[in-house]
Design a protein around this motif. Structure first.
Motif, PDB file in Angstrom:
ATOM      1  N   VAL A   1       4.428  -1.658   5.620  1.00 27.22           N
ATOM      2  CA  VAL A   1       4.298  -0.193   5.682  1.00 27.22           C
ATOM      3  C   VAL A   1       2.858   0.165   5.334  1.00 27.22           C
ATOM      4  CG1 VAL A   1       6.630   0.441   5.160  1.00 27.22           C
ATOM      5  CG2 VAL A   1       5.058  -0.073   3.293  1.00 27.22           C
ATOM      6  N   PHE A   2       2.463   1.363   5.755  1.00 26.81           N
ATOM      7  CA  PHE A   2       1.170   1.849   5.321  1.00 26.81           C
ATOM      8  C   PHE A   2       1.343   2.420   3.954  1.00 26.81           C
ATOM      9  CE2 PHE A   2       0.539   1.999   9.911  1.00 26.81           C
ATOM     10  CZ  PHE A   2      -0.579   1.200   9.974  1.00 26.81           C
ATOM     11  N   PRO A   3       0.463   2.074   3.057  1.00 24.59           N
ATOM     12  CA  PRO A   3       0.621   2.568   1.699  1.00 24.59           C
ATOM     13  C   PRO A   3       0.266   4.038   1.602  1.00 24.59           C
ATOM     14  CG  PRO A   3      -1.326   1.170   1.893  1.00 24.59           C
ATOM     15  CD  PRO A   3      -0.683   1.193   3.224  1.00 24.59           C
ATOM     16  N   THR A   4       1.219   4.838   1.976  1.00 24.24           N
ATOM     17  CA  THR A   4       0.963   6.271   1.890  1.00 24.24           C
ATOM     18  C   THR A   4       1.969   6.866   0.945  1.00 24.24           C
ATOM     19  OG1 THR A   4       2.478   6.697   3.682  1.00 24.24           O
ATOM     20  CG2 THR A   4       0.196   6.363   4.285  1.00 24.24           C
ATOM     21  N   ARG A   5       1.737   8.074   0.555  1.00 22.46           N
ATOM     22  CA  ARG A   5       2.667   8.722  -0.358  1.00 22.46           C
ATOM     23  C   ARG A   5       4.009   8.938   0.311  1.00 22.46           C
ATOM     24  NH1 ARG A   5       0.996   9.543  -5.067  1.00 22.46           N
ATOM     25  NH2 ARG A   5      -1.260   9.356  -5.317  1.00 22.46           N
ATOM     26  N   GLN A   6       3.981   9.190   1.607  1.00 23.48           N
ATOM     27  CA  GLN A   6       5.238   9.422   2.311  1.00 23.48           C
ATOM     28  C   GLN A   6       6.102   8.166   2.273  1.00 23.48           C
ATOM     29  OE1 GLN A   6       4.989  10.024   6.493  1.00 23.48           O
ATOM     30  NE2 GLN A   6       6.941  11.129   6.572  1.00 23.48           N
ATOM     31  N   SER A   7       5.472   7.020   2.602  1.00 26.80           N
ATOM     32  CA  SER A   7       6.287   5.802   2.604  1.00 26.80           C
ATOM     33  C   SER A   7       6.703   5.433   1.190  1.00 26.80           C
ATOM     34  CB  SER A   7       5.568   4.647   3.292  1.00 26.80           C
ATOM     35  OG  SER A   7       4.242   4.584   2.914  1.00 26.80           O
ATOM     36  N   LEU A   8       5.927   5.827   0.220  1.00 27.51           N
ATOM     37  CA  LEU A   8       6.354   5.593  -1.153  1.00 27.51           C
ATOM     38  C   LEU A   8       7.649   6.340  -1.407  1.00 27.51           C
ATOM     39  CD1 LEU A   8       5.633   4.342  -3.919  1.00 27.51           C
ATOM     40  CD2 LEU A   8       4.652   6.555  -4.514  1.00 27.51           C
ATOM     41  N   GLY A   9       7.702   7.557  -0.959  1.00 28.08           N
ATOM     42  CA  GLY A   9       8.924   8.351  -1.103  1.00 28.08           C
ATOM     43  C   GLY A   9      10.091   7.665  -0.425  1.00 28.08           C
ATOM     44  N   ILE A  10       9.850   7.210   0.821  1.00 25.98           N
ATOM     45  CA  ILE A  10      10.922   6.539   1.569  1.00 25.98           C
ATOM     46  C   ILE A  10      11.408   5.327   0.806  1.00 25.98           C
ATOM     47  CG2 ILE A  10      11.435   5.256   3.666  1.00 25.98           C
ATOM     48  CD1 ILE A  10       9.473   7.115   5.118  1.00 25.98           C
ATOM     49  N   MET A  11      10.485   4.541   0.319  1.00 28.43           N
ATOM     50  CA  MET A  11      10.833   3.298  -0.373  1.00 28.43           C
ATOM     51  C   MET A  11      11.620   3.573  -1.630  1.00 28.43           C
ATOM     52  SD  MET A  11      10.206   0.593   1.032  1.00 28.43           S
ATOM     53  CE  MET A  11       9.998   0.801   2.767  1.00 28.43           C
ATOM     54  N   LYS A  12      11.212   4.641  -2.335  1.00 25.05           N
ATOM     55  CA  LYS A  12      11.929   4.947  -3.558  1.00 25.05           C
ATOM     56  C   LYS A  12      13.367   5.325  -3.243  1.00 25.05           C
ATOM     57  CE  LYS A  12       8.534   5.869  -7.041  1.00 25.05           C
ATOM     58  NZ  LYS A  12       7.582   6.870  -7.564  1.00 25.05           N
ATOM     59  N   ALA A  13      13.537   6.077  -2.173  1.00 24.31           N
ATOM     60  CA  ALA A  13      14.887   6.456  -1.763  1.00 24.31           C
ATOM     61  C   ALA A  13      15.673   5.204  -1.397  1.00 24.31           C
ATOM     62  CB  ALA A  13      14.826   7.403  -0.574  1.00 24.31           C
ATOM     63  N   LYS A  14      14.996   4.299  -0.725  1.00 28.42           N
ATOM     64  CA  LYS A  14      15.660   3.078  -0.282  1.00 28.42           C
ATOM     65  C   LYS A  14      16.103   2.250  -1.480  1.00 28.42           C
ATOM     66  CE  LYS A  14      14.925  -0.760   2.821  1.00 28.42           C
ATOM     67  NZ  LYS A  14      14.015  -1.395   3.762  1.00 28.42           N
ATOM     68  N   LEU A  15      15.276   2.161  -2.450  1.00 30.30           N
ATOM     69  CA  LEU A  15      15.606   1.374  -3.635  1.00 30.30           C
ATOM     70  C   LEU A  15      16.839   1.953  -4.318  1.00 30.30           C
ATOM     71  CD1 LEU A  15      14.745  -0.926  -5.501  1.00 30.30           C
ATOM     72  CD2 LEU A  15      13.488   0.758  -6.845  1.00 30.30           C
ATOM     73  N   LYS A  16      16.812   3.258  -4.397  1.00 25.82           N
ATOM     74  CA  LYS A  16      17.931   3.944  -5.025  1.00 25.82           C
ATOM     75  C   LYS A  16      19.211   3.617  -4.246  1.00 25.82           C
ATOM     76  CE  LYS A  16      19.083   7.705  -7.673  1.00 25.82           C
ATOM     77  NZ  LYS A  16      19.480   7.166  -8.967  1.00 25.82           N
ATOM     78  N   GLY A  17      19.114   3.731  -2.925  1.00 25.95           N
ATOM     79  CA  GLY A  17      20.273   3.434  -2.063  1.00 25.95           C
ATOM     80  C   GLY A  17      20.747   2.010  -2.264  1.00 25.95           C
ATOM     81  N   ALA A  18      19.801   1.098  -2.300  1.00 27.31           N
ATOM     82  CA  ALA A  18      20.168  -0.317  -2.423  1.00 27.31           C
ATOM     83  C   ALA A  18      20.874  -0.566  -3.742  1.00 27.31           C
ATOM     84  CB  ALA A  18      18.927  -1.187  -2.308  1.00 27.31           C
TER      85      ALA A  18
END
Lengths: 365, 123, 265
Positions: C10-27
């Protein structure tokens, strides 16, 4: 009078058969057998009586092969006796085999009806009911051919003639065919022992009449009991009753009208022996009850079937108290058959680990 | 996963066994012969003369070809003859059940399912 | 999991950080749910295995009793009825149907036996002899087959559960050991990248600010000098009365002034 000339032709046979009878297992033997832990032990116990015949069995044989080997002994002894028999005794012995023949023919009819290769069935036929022309019957591919060859090739022709046509073989249940044949056979046999000049009025006629009458009554009662709840109509059922016996004619008529176990009981009330059987069996309950042989659930009383066997054995045993009679041959065959059944039963109980019912054998000696 | 359609039609049992087992089970009423002209039976009588190939073929027919069989019963001593087939059979439908026969008492050590049980619990 | 290498592209952007955090939570939620499912299934599975074990042993007994009742038939009929039975079998009286049971979202099939009414292929068997034993034997075997059907259900459940549990455990393990660490790694990566960017930005800004300060200082100095010069000029202009505004005039004036200066010096 009959004693004067009997031994000229038949003395040897009678001696042999009486010897065989003494070879039957006694209650001591049976008690020993019931103590066995394995089939091998059992085989050892049977050693003195059956030695040669059991020798070829593998260790711990199956009960069916044990039964087959013990039957072999009966068959070979029977054949020996038959080979030495002459005149009317020879005919008498042939009559004994017809009963087995009926079973074999019924088997072949079943096979032909289902278009199986009947040659395979020859192995399954009872060896006592074997007749030389039996393989010929296997040539038949349809029921009509079979019917014709049975008529031509077997001594059973008179039993077919007049009561069964080849369409009947196709349409009727094989059990009805079998029982019709058996009825005709019993009547014929009865007629034979009572009317043949060599036998009429002799102890043979007397003893055989008793045995055959018993057999006829037993069949009539069994057919009645077993037909409850099947599509066998009362009229058809009536046709299967042999037309002699201690129940005939009133009892048979009442049997033909019976609807349940009670009806059968009423029908046999006239004969003290049967009445007694029914009273003993009747304690067990309704029509569902009397059938079990010592039963898995209610193991207390003996079943009707058991009591019939017991009675048959007693009559057979009694036959040996008479002299100068062919009936000893018949009685010996029956006793030996029962012995085989006993051995098989004991073997089954050992093999299936059901020792609590092992004492359901029938021993009269 | 087995879908509904996979087993709703399965209403028969099939047997591969020796004569006594078959006779008994048929007496219980499980015997079925399909309509002509197939006349397919759902049981196979095995004796000493029956070839292993015939047993395998019957096993194949009951487990794979026929879609109306829910349970295949097989005598354990016969199962031993085609053990490799039984052991590699993993489908849920039809269920293959090893049963004892009259002359061969049941030996839990040989049963493929029980062996799996053992393995799972590491015994 | 070799650290930084195992992460998502992923590109290290704030948006993808948000996505990743959501993903972690989901996982994590998924993991705990699956874990619980797996536990429920395993519990069930163990129970089934135990029952299979028992049932298999019981079956041996049941079949022995059934065999004995068949022996009774043979005894009573006085012959083998096997062939006749095989040939007269036509239509199954004893059938099974499958129903389903839901265990934590897994559909476990269970067989149920039933007997169809009114077809009896063997009603006449043993008519003359042993019919009652045949009836009894049929009942005994029917009971035995019922036990077998029950066992078959257990076994089917066993096979399916085994499969499902494996799948679920694989998922649990995948989430636990692959997805969660990878997502965490990705988040860490993004964070570190973002921090890096922040630092760079700060440095750059600092540099710019420095330069700006320097430039301002230089400009200020120049201005000051200029101002001082002007002041000087203004002072001398006052003497010479040279108007600063007019160019040509100034030039001439300057010349004149030089002359004047010369004059002065």
């Amino acid at each position: 009078m009959e004693g004067l000339l009997f031994n000229v032709n038949n003395g040897y046979i009678e001696g042999i058969v009486r010897g065989y009878r003494n070879g039957l297992l006694t209650s001591t033997n049976y008690t020993n057998m019931t103590q066995c832990e394995s089939i091998d032990d059992l085989k050892l116990q049977l050693g003195p009586a059956y030695g040669d015949f059991l020798a070829s069995l593998p260790p711990n044989p199956s009960t069916s092969s044990l039964a087959a080997k013990t039957t072999d002994k009966l068959v070979s002894e029977f054949r020996y006796v038959r080979a030495n028999a002459v005149g009317s005794l020879a005919r008498f012995m042939d009559y004994v085999t017809y009963g087995y023949m009926i079973d074999n023919v019924a088997l072949l009819i079943t096979g032909t009806l289902h278009e199986r290769d009947t040659r395979e069935l020859l192995d399954r036929c009872h060896p006592l009911g074997w007749f030389e022309t039996m393989p010929v019957l296997c040539v038949a591919t349809n029921i009509e051919e079979l019917y014709n060859s049975v008529l031509i090739e077997t001594p059973l022709a008179p039993y077919f003639k007049g009561s069964l046509s080849h369409q009947d073989l196709d349409e009727l249940n094989i059990e009805i065919v079998r029982n019709t044949l058996y009825k005709n056979y019993l009547e014929d046999f009865y007629n034979f022992v009572n009317n043949h000049p060599d036998m009429a009025g002799t102890p043979t006629a007397e003893v055989m009449s008793e045995l055959l009458e018993f057999e006829a009554d037993r069949r009539a009662i069994n057919i009645t009991l077993n037909s409850f709840g099947t599509e066998l109509s009362k009229a058809d059922r009536k046709k299967l009753y042999p037309s002699f016996g201690r129940l005939y004619p009133e009892g048979t008529l009442m049997l033909s009208r019976a609807d349940d176990f009670e009806g059968v009981r009423l029908a046999v009330d006239g004969v003290a022996d049967y009445k007694q059987f029914f009273e003993a069996a009747g304690l067990g309950g309704g029509p569902g009850g009397p059938g079990n042989m010592g039963g898995g659930s209610g193991a207390e009383g003996k079943s009707l079937e058991d009591m019939f066997y017991q009675k048959e054995m007693e009559i057979s045993k009694g036959a040996f108290t008479r002299q100068f009679t062919f009936a000893v041959v018949y009685a010996w065959v029956k006793l030996r058959e029962q012995e085989i059944r006993n051995i098989t039963w004991i073997a089954e109980c050992i093999a299936q680990n059901q020792k609590e019912r092992i004492n359901n054998y029938i021993s009269v000696f | 996963m087995a879908t509904q359609a996979d087993f709703k039609d399965r209403q028969f049992l099939a047997v591969i066994g020796d004569e006594d087992s078959i006779t008994g089970l048929l007496l219980a009423g499980i015997g079925h012969v399909t309509q002509p002209p197939d006349n397919q039976k759902n049981f196979l009588v095995v004796d000493n003369k029956t070839e292993t190939a015939a047993i395998e073929a019957a096993f194949e027919r009951f487990t794979t070809e026929r879609k109306d069989i829910g349970i295949v019963l097989i005598n354990q001593h016969i199962a031993d003859r085609i053990r490799h087939r039984i052991d590699t059979y993993t489908q849920a439908f039809p269920t293959v059940l090893e049963i004892p026969s009259k002359d061969h008492p049941y030996d839990p050590e040989k049963d493929s399912v029980l062996r799996r049980v053992r393995r799972l619990f590491g015994e | 999991m070799s650290g930084a290498a195992d992460r998502e592209a992923v590109f290290p952007t704030r948006q993808s950080l948000g996505i990743m955090k959501a993903k972690l939570k989901g996982a994590e939620t998924g993991h705990s749910l699956l874990k619980r499912k797996s536990e429920a299934l395993t519990k069930r599975f163990r129970e089934i295995t135990r029952r299979i074990d028992e049932a298999k042993r019981k079956m041996g007994r049941v079949m022995q009793i059934a065999s004995l009742s068949l022996a009774e038939v043979t005894y009573a009929v006085g012959g083998n009825i096997g062939y006749q039975i095989q040939e007269s079998a036509k239509s199954a009286r004893f059938r099974i149907r499958a129903k389903q049971e839901n265990v934590s979202g897994v559909l476990l099939p269970a067989f149920e036996s039933y007997t169809t009414e009114g077809n009896n292929d063997f009603a006449m068997t043993g008519l003359g002899k042993g019919g009652q034993q045949v009836q009894r034997c049929r009942e005994t075997y029917a009971r035995a087959v019922e036990a077998l059907v029950e066992l078959a259900s257990l076994q089917t459940a066993f096979v399916i559960l085994d499969e499902v549990i494996k799948v679920v455990n694989r998922r649990v393990n995948a989430i636990e050991h692959v997805i969660i660490p990878r997502t965490e790694n990705t988040i860490k990566y993004i964070n570190s990248e973002l921090d890096e960017l922040d630092r760079e930005e700060f440095y750059r800004l600092k540099k710019v600010a420095n330069k700006k300060a320097r430039d301002t200082a230089a400009a200020d100095a120049e201005m000051k000098e200029k101002k001082a010069q002007q002041q000087l000029l203004l002072e001398s202009g006052q003497e010479n009365e040279v108007p600063a505004a007019e160019g040509p005039d100034t030039t001439t004036d300057i010349l004149a002034a030089e002359e004047d200066q010369d004059v002065i010096f």
